[in-house]
Motif scaffolding. Structure first.
Motif, mmCIF file in Angstrom:
data_model
loop_
_atom_site.group_PDB
_atom_site.id
_atom_site.type_symbol
_atom_site.label_atom_id
_atom_site.label_comp_id
_atom_site.label_asym_id
_atom_site.label_seq_id
_atom_site.Cartn_x
_atom_site.Cartn_y
_atom_site.Cartn_z
ATOM 1 N N LEU A 153 33.301 45.077 32.999
ATOM 2 C CA LEU A 153 34.463 45.305 34.287
ATOM 3 C C LEU A 153 33.332 44.949 35.590
ATOM 4 N N GLY A 154 32.211 44.776 35.869
ATOM 5 C CA GLY A 154 31.563 44.325 37.441
ATOM 6 C C GLY A 154 31.436 43.259 37.701
ATOM 7 N N MET A 155 31.483 42.422 37.066
ATOM 8 C CA MET A 155 31.521 41.265 36.791
ATOM 9 C C MET A 155 32.702 40.569 37.222
ATOM 10 N N PHE A 156 33.961 41.003 36.152
ATOM 11 C CA PHE A 156 35.300 40.353 36.372
ATOM 12 C C PHE A 156 35.257 40.785 37.627
ATOM 13 N N PHE A 157 35.598 41.758 37.629
ATOM 14 C CA PHE A 157 35.978 42.579 39.623
ATOM 15 C C PHE A 157 35.412 41.648 40.861
ATOM 16 N N GLY A 158 33.907 41.500 40.814
ATOM 17 C CA GLY A 158 33.340 41.037 41.533
ATOM 18 C C GLY A 158 33.163 39.875 41.841
ATOM 19 N N PHE A 159 34.026 38.621 40.482
ATOM 20 C CA PHE A 159 34.506 36.825 41.039
ATOM 21 C C PHE A 159 35.831 37.418 41.118
ATOM 22 N N GLY A 160 36.742 38.274 41.277
ATOM 23 C CA GLY A 160 37.747 38.356 41.809
ATOM 24 C C GLY A 160 37.708 39.040 42.785
ATOM 25 N N LEU A 161 36.843 39.510 44.019
ATOM 26 C CA LEU A 161 36.810 40.152 45.149
ATOM 27 C C LEU A 161 36.510 38.334 45.903
ATOM 28 N N GLY A 162 35.606 37.486 44.710
ATOM 29 C CA GLY A 162 34.869 36.541 45.877
ATOM 30 C C GLY A 162 35.943 36.298 45.692
ATOM 31 N N LEU A 163 36.896 35.529 44.352
ATOM 32 C CA LEU A 163 37.763 34.638 44.851
ATOM 33 C C LEU A 163 38.496 34.940 45.708
#
Length: 182
Positions: A153-163
């Protein structure tokens, strides 16, 4: 051990790695030209780095071409005019020309399309990441609480925010390009 050290020194003296951080793509191309004049020529693009190979001192020209549908005909056209494709990417190509090569005409419209394509592409990946994070959140809340699911959850949410942040920067670049054209 000494033989291996000599091999590493020989290999390292044949290649050099530089960063690609520049305010504009044109500045990066001029940087590659300066290195070519010193005998270091573009070999490979490595994300935020460029691998240069030692060679003869030549005042190569470098240009960035924005062409999503770069085909063999266009490659032949550039070769005929003194340019060699040294990097053929999804959104753009890096061309290297002899000092006598004809100056390339690159239009802003192609660059605009490239930025729009990158914005759309990143938006799709961003939405996919946010969707995976949402599914992971639902699984974590209602089905099975797990540290692994929390990590996903944290990894994909963080990656989505970064993108999302990268997409905002791309959109600003696109707007400046559009304003410069008008």
């Amino acid at each position: 051990m000494l033989l291996r050290s000599l091999w590493v020194v020989k290999v390292m003296s044949k290649y050099k790695v530089i960063h690609t951080f520049a305010l504009t793509n044109k500045r990066l191309m001029r940087k590659l030209e300066r290195y070519s004049a010193k005998g270091w020529h573009f070999k490979k693009f490595l994300g935020f780095l460029v691998l240069l190979e030692k060679g003869e001192r030549t005042h190569y020209k470098y240009e960035l071409v924005y062409d999503k549908k770069f085909d063999v005909e266009r490659q032949d056209f550039y070769r005929f005019n003194g340019w060699e494709v040294v990097r053929n990417g999804i959104f753009w190509q890096i061309l290297r020309g002899e000092p006598t090569a004809i100056t390339l005409y690159t239009d802003n419209l192609s660059e605009e399309y490239m930025w729009l394509y990158r914005i759309r592409f990143n938006a799709k990946i961003m939405l996919g990441c946010i969707l995976i994070a949402l599914v992971a959140h639902i699984i974590n809340e209602f089905l099975m609480a797990s540290e692994v699911i929390d990590f996903i959850l944290g990894m994909f949410f963080g990656f989505g925010l970064g993108l999302g942040a990268v997409n905002i920067a791309f959109f600003i670049k696109y707007l400046f390009l559009k304003r410069r054209k008008d």
